[in-house]
Design a protein around this motif. Structure first.
Motif, PDB file in Angstrom:
ATOM      1  N   TYR A   9      16.352 -15.231  -8.666  1.00 33.07           N
ATOM      2  CA  TYR A   9      15.696 -14.893  -7.406  1.00 33.07           C
ATOM      3  C   TYR A   9      16.734 -14.839  -6.284  1.00 33.07           C
ATOM      4  CZ  TYR A   9      11.045 -15.802  -9.349  1.00 33.07           C
ATOM      5  OH  TYR A   9       9.893 -15.758 -10.087  1.00 33.07           O
ATOM      6  N   ALA A  10      16.514 -13.951  -5.336  1.00 32.52           N
ATOM      7  CA  ALA A  10      17.267 -13.970  -4.087  1.00 32.52           C
ATOM      8  C   ALA A  10      16.556 -14.959  -3.170  1.00 32.52           C
ATOM      9  CB  ALA A  10      17.290 -12.581  -3.457  1.00 32.52           C
ATOM     10  N   ARG A  11      17.254 -16.004  -2.766  1.00 36.76           N
ATOM     11  CA  ARG A  11      16.652 -17.028  -1.921  1.00 36.76           C
ATOM     12  C   ARG A  11      16.646 -16.525  -0.469  1.00 36.76           C
ATOM     13  NH1 ARG A  11      16.877 -22.310  -3.517  1.00 36.76           N
ATOM     14  NH2 ARG A  11      18.985 -22.069  -4.291  1.00 36.76           N
ATOM     15  N   VAL A  12      15.494 -16.626   0.174  1.00 33.27           N
ATOM     16  CA  VAL A  12      15.334 -16.236   1.571  1.00 33.27           C
ATOM     17  C   VAL A  12      14.954 -17.493   2.350  1.00 33.27           C
ATOM     18  CG1 VAL A  12      14.053 -14.783   3.188  1.00 33.27           C
ATOM     19  CG2 VAL A  12      14.523 -13.942   0.858  1.00 33.27           C
ATOM     20  N   LEU A  13      15.807 -17.910   3.261  1.00 25.39           N
ATOM     21  CA  LEU A  13      15.546 -19.093   4.070  1.00 25.39           C
ATOM     22  C   LEU A  13      14.982 -18.641   5.409  1.00 25.39           C
ATOM     23  CD1 LEU A  13      18.842 -21.044   3.338  1.00 25.39           C
ATOM     24  CD2 LEU A  13      16.647 -21.244   2.163  1.00 25.39           C
ATOM     25  N   THR A  14      13.869 -19.239   5.819  1.00 25.76           N
ATOM     26  CA  THR A  14      13.181 -18.798   7.026  1.00 25.76           C
ATOM     27  C   THR A  14      12.470 -19.959   7.695  1.00 25.76           C
ATOM     28  OG1 THR A  14      11.541 -17.222   7.894  1.00 25.76           O
ATOM     29  CG2 THR A  14      11.094 -18.157   5.729  1.00 25.76           C
ATOM     30  N   ASN A  15      12.150 -19.775   8.964  1.00 22.21           N
ATOM     31  CA  ASN A  15      11.308 -20.732   9.679  1.00 22.21           C
ATOM     32  C   ASN A  15       9.862 -20.249   9.718  1.00 22.21           C
ATOM     33  OD1 ASN A  15      14.076 -20.708  11.722  1.00 22.21           O
ATOM     34  ND2 ASN A  15      13.538 -22.530  10.602  1.00 22.21           N
ATOM     35  N   ASP A  16       9.592 -19.041   9.192  1.00 26.44           N
ATOM     36  CA  ASP A  16       8.275 -18.408   9.288  1.00 26.44           C
ATOM     37  C   ASP A  16       7.834 -17.878   7.921  1.00 26.44           C
ATOM     38  OD1 ASP A  16       5.986 -16.980   9.954  1.00 26.44           O
ATOM     39  OD2 ASP A  16       7.059 -15.426  11.075  1.00 26.44           O
ATOM     40  N   LEU A  17       7.226 -18.751   7.121  1.00 27.53           N
ATOM     41  CA  LEU A  17       6.802 -18.354   5.780  1.00 27.53           C
ATOM     42  C   LEU A  17       5.849 -17.164   5.828  1.00 27.53           C
ATOM     43  CD1 LEU A  17       6.843 -19.155   2.676  1.00 27.53           C
ATOM     44  CD2 LEU A  17       4.610 -20.143   3.151  1.00 27.53           C
ATOM     45  N   ASP A  18       4.804 -17.249   6.627  1.00 30.16           N
ATOM     46  CA  ASP A  18       3.788 -16.195   6.642  1.00 30.16           C
ATOM     47  C   ASP A  18       4.369 -14.844   7.031  1.00 30.16           C
ATOM     48  OD1 ASP A  18       1.865 -18.024   5.845  1.00 30.16           O
ATOM     49  OD2 ASP A  18       1.225 -18.457   7.896  1.00 30.16           O
ATOM     50  N   GLY A  19       5.189 -14.802   8.069  1.00 30.83           N
ATOM     51  CA  GLY A  19       5.781 -13.545   8.509  1.00 30.83           C
ATOM     52  C   GLY A  19       6.708 -12.955   7.462  1.00 30.83           C
ATOM     53  N   THR A  20       7.526 -13.804   6.854  1.00 33.83           N
ATOM     54  CA  THR A  20       8.463 -13.335   5.834  1.00 33.83           C
ATOM     55  C   THR A  20       7.722 -12.855   4.600  1.00 33.83           C
ATOM     56  OG1 THR A  20      10.151 -14.852   6.661  1.00 33.83           O
ATOM     57  CG2 THR A  20      10.443 -13.997   4.418  1.00 33.83           C
ATOM     58  N   VAL A  21       6.725 -13.611   4.160  1.00 32.60           N
ATOM     59  CA  VAL A  21       5.953 -13.218   2.976  1.00 32.60           C
ATOM     60  C   VAL A  21       5.209 -11.911   3.232  1.00 32.60           C
ATOM     61  CG1 VAL A  21       3.962 -13.837   1.527  1.00 32.60           C
ATOM     62  CG2 VAL A  21       5.796 -15.495   1.924  1.00 32.60           C
ATOM     63  N   GLU A  22       4.694 -11.714   4.430  1.00 29.02           N
ATOM     64  CA  GLU A  22       3.964 -10.472   4.722  1.00 29.02           C
ATOM     65  C   GLU A  22       4.868  -9.255   4.594  1.00 29.02           C
ATOM     66  OE1 GLU A  22       1.258  -7.720   5.149  1.00 29.02           O
ATOM     67  OE2 GLU A  22       0.849  -9.835   4.769  1.00 29.02           O
ATOM     68  N   VAL A  23       6.063  -9.339   5.117  1.00 27.04           N
ATOM     69  CA  VAL A  23       7.013  -8.221   4.984  1.00 27.04           C
ATOM     70  C   VAL A  23       7.345  -7.990   3.512  1.00 27.04           C
ATOM     71  CG1 VAL A  23       9.373  -7.453   5.474  1.00 27.04           C
ATOM     72  CG2 VAL A  23       7.979  -8.480   7.293  1.00 27.04           C
ATOM     73  N   LEU A  24       7.606  -9.061   2.781  1.00 23.20           N
ATOM     74  CA  LEU A  24       7.942  -8.918   1.357  1.00 23.20           C
ATOM     75  C   LEU A  24       6.743  -8.428   0.550  1.00 23.20           C
ATOM     76  CD1 LEU A  24      10.217 -12.035   0.869  1.00 23.20           C
ATOM     77  CD2 LEU A  24      10.906  -9.633   1.058  1.00 23.20           C
ATOM     78  N   ARG A  25       5.543  -8.824   0.921  1.00 28.57           N
ATOM     79  CA  ARG A  25       4.332  -8.347   0.250  1.00 28.57           C
ATOM     80  C   ARG A  25       4.258  -6.815   0.362  1.00 28.57           C
ATOM     81  NH1 ARG A  25      -0.517 -11.345  -0.262  1.00 28.57           N
ATOM     82  NH2 ARG A  25       0.265 -12.670   1.396  1.00 28.57           N
ATOM     83  N   GLN A  26       4.551  -6.297   1.534  1.00 31.42           N
ATOM     84  CA  GLN A  26       4.554  -4.845   1.729  1.00 31.42           C
ATOM     85  C   GLN A  26       5.674  -4.186   0.929  1.00 31.42           C
ATOM     86  OE1 GLN A  26       4.360  -3.810   5.939  1.00 31.42           O
ATOM     87  NE2 GLN A  26       3.188  -5.694   6.315  1.00 31.42           N
ATOM     88  N   LEU A  27       6.837  -4.808   0.906  1.00 31.14           N
ATOM     89  CA  LEU A  27       7.985  -4.267   0.179  1.00 31.14           C
ATOM     90  C   LEU A  27       7.763  -4.281  -1.328  1.00 31.14           C
ATOM     91  CD1 LEU A  27      10.964  -3.271   0.337  1.00 31.14           C
ATOM     92  CD2 LEU A  27      11.635  -5.672   0.155  1.00 31.14           C
ATOM     93  N   VAL A  28       7.263  -5.402  -1.842  1.00 27.69           N
ATOM     94  CA  VAL A  28       7.088  -5.598  -3.281  1.00 27.69           C
ATOM     95  C   VAL A  28       5.790  -4.955  -3.782  1.00 27.69           C
ATOM     96  CG1 VAL A  28       6.771  -7.384  -5.055  1.00 27.69           C
ATOM     97  CG2 VAL A  28       8.501  -7.681  -3.281  1.00 27.69           C
ATOM     98  N   GLY A  29       4.783  -4.914  -2.907  1.00 24.42           N
ATOM     99  CA  GLY A  29       3.517  -4.302  -3.293  1.00 24.42           C
ATOM    100  C   GLY A  29       2.536  -5.232  -3.971  1.00 24.42           C
ATOM    101  N   ARG A  30       2.730  -6.542  -3.789  1.00 21.43           N
ATOM    102  CA  ARG A  30       1.782  -7.501  -4.363  1.00 21.43           C
ATOM    103  C   ARG A  30       1.909  -8.850  -3.670  1.00 21.43           C
ATOM    104  NH1 ARG A  30       5.697  -7.690  -8.905  1.00 21.43           N
ATOM    105  NH2 ARG A  30       6.358  -9.839  -9.128  1.00 21.43           N
ATOM    106  N   ALA A  31       0.948  -9.705  -3.953  1.00 20.68           N
ATOM    107  CA  ALA A  31       0.930 -11.056  -3.400  1.00 20.68           C
ATOM    108  C   ALA A  31       1.950 -11.937  -4.133  1.00 20.68           C
ATOM    109  CB  ALA A  31      -0.472 -11.644  -3.543  1.00 20.68           C
ATOM    110  N   PRO A  32       2.275 -13.091  -3.563  1.00 19.18           N
ATOM    111  CA  PRO A  32       3.178 -14.018  -4.251  1.00 19.18           C
ATOM    112  C   PRO A  32       2.628 -14.453  -5.614  1.00 19.18           C
ATOM    113  CG  PRO A  32       2.944 -14.658  -1.959  1.00 19.18           C
ATOM    114  CD  PRO A  32       1.918 -13.585  -2.224  1.00 19.18           C
ATOM    115  N   ASP A  33       3.544 -14.663  -6.566  1.00 15.88           N
ATOM    116  CA  ASP A  33       3.184 -15.221  -7.871  1.00 15.88           C
ATOM    117  C   ASP A  33       2.888 -16.706  -7.757  1.00 15.88           C
ATOM    118  OD1 ASP A  33       3.618 -12.848  -9.447  1.00 15.88           O
ATOM    119  OD2 ASP A  33       5.773 -13.195  -9.241  1.00 15.88           O
TER     120      ASP A  33
END
Length: 126
Positions: A9-33
């Motif tokens: 996995y590429a580790r992404v360190l952030t202070n904003d889980l929801d914001g980061t996950v939302e962008v990645l959800r759009q990029l990846v095309g699915r919800a977190p595993d």
């Protein structure tokens, strides 16, 4: 004895889980595993990303580390790496995703290795 890696996995360190996950959800095309709070961190696995959210002071420990690298057999991986001259920096521990440890390879790069628990392994790998 197996030392096979399954995924990195590429580790992404952030202070904003929801914001980061939302962008990645759009990029990846699915919800977190997988999504969980573990100690001082909120963690989500989504596609090939491991999002770790927390305060900067907590995240600082993981800046400059590689991974997590998912392996089939954590104990065999520890044995192989220590036998190759690596130094365990965080001994094996149990976490919500499975068992993991951190190790500094002989070249000085620090990696995190994790063996998923069986349910998460099936969810991610089928």
């Amino acid at each position: 004895m197996t030392h096979r890696t399954r995924k990195t996995y590429a580790r992404v360190l952030t202070n904003d889980l929801d914001g980061t996950v939302e962008v990645l959800r759009q990029l990846v095309g699915r919800a977190p595993d997988f999504q969980v709070t573990f100690g001082r961190f909120d963690i989500a696995l989504i596609g090939d990303f491991c999002v770790v959210a927390g305060i900067d002071e907590a995240l600082d420990r993981y800046r400059g580390t590689v991974g997590p690298v998912i392996v089939e057999d954590l104990d065999a991986t520890v044995t192989l790496l220590v036998g190759s001259g690596a130094e365990v920096t965080v001994p094996p521990f149990d976490g919500p995703a499975g068992r993991g440890f951190l190790v500094r390879h002989p070249d000085g790069v620090e990696f995190e290795y994790v063996q998923f628990h069986s349910e998460l392994d099936r969810q991610v790998f089928g």
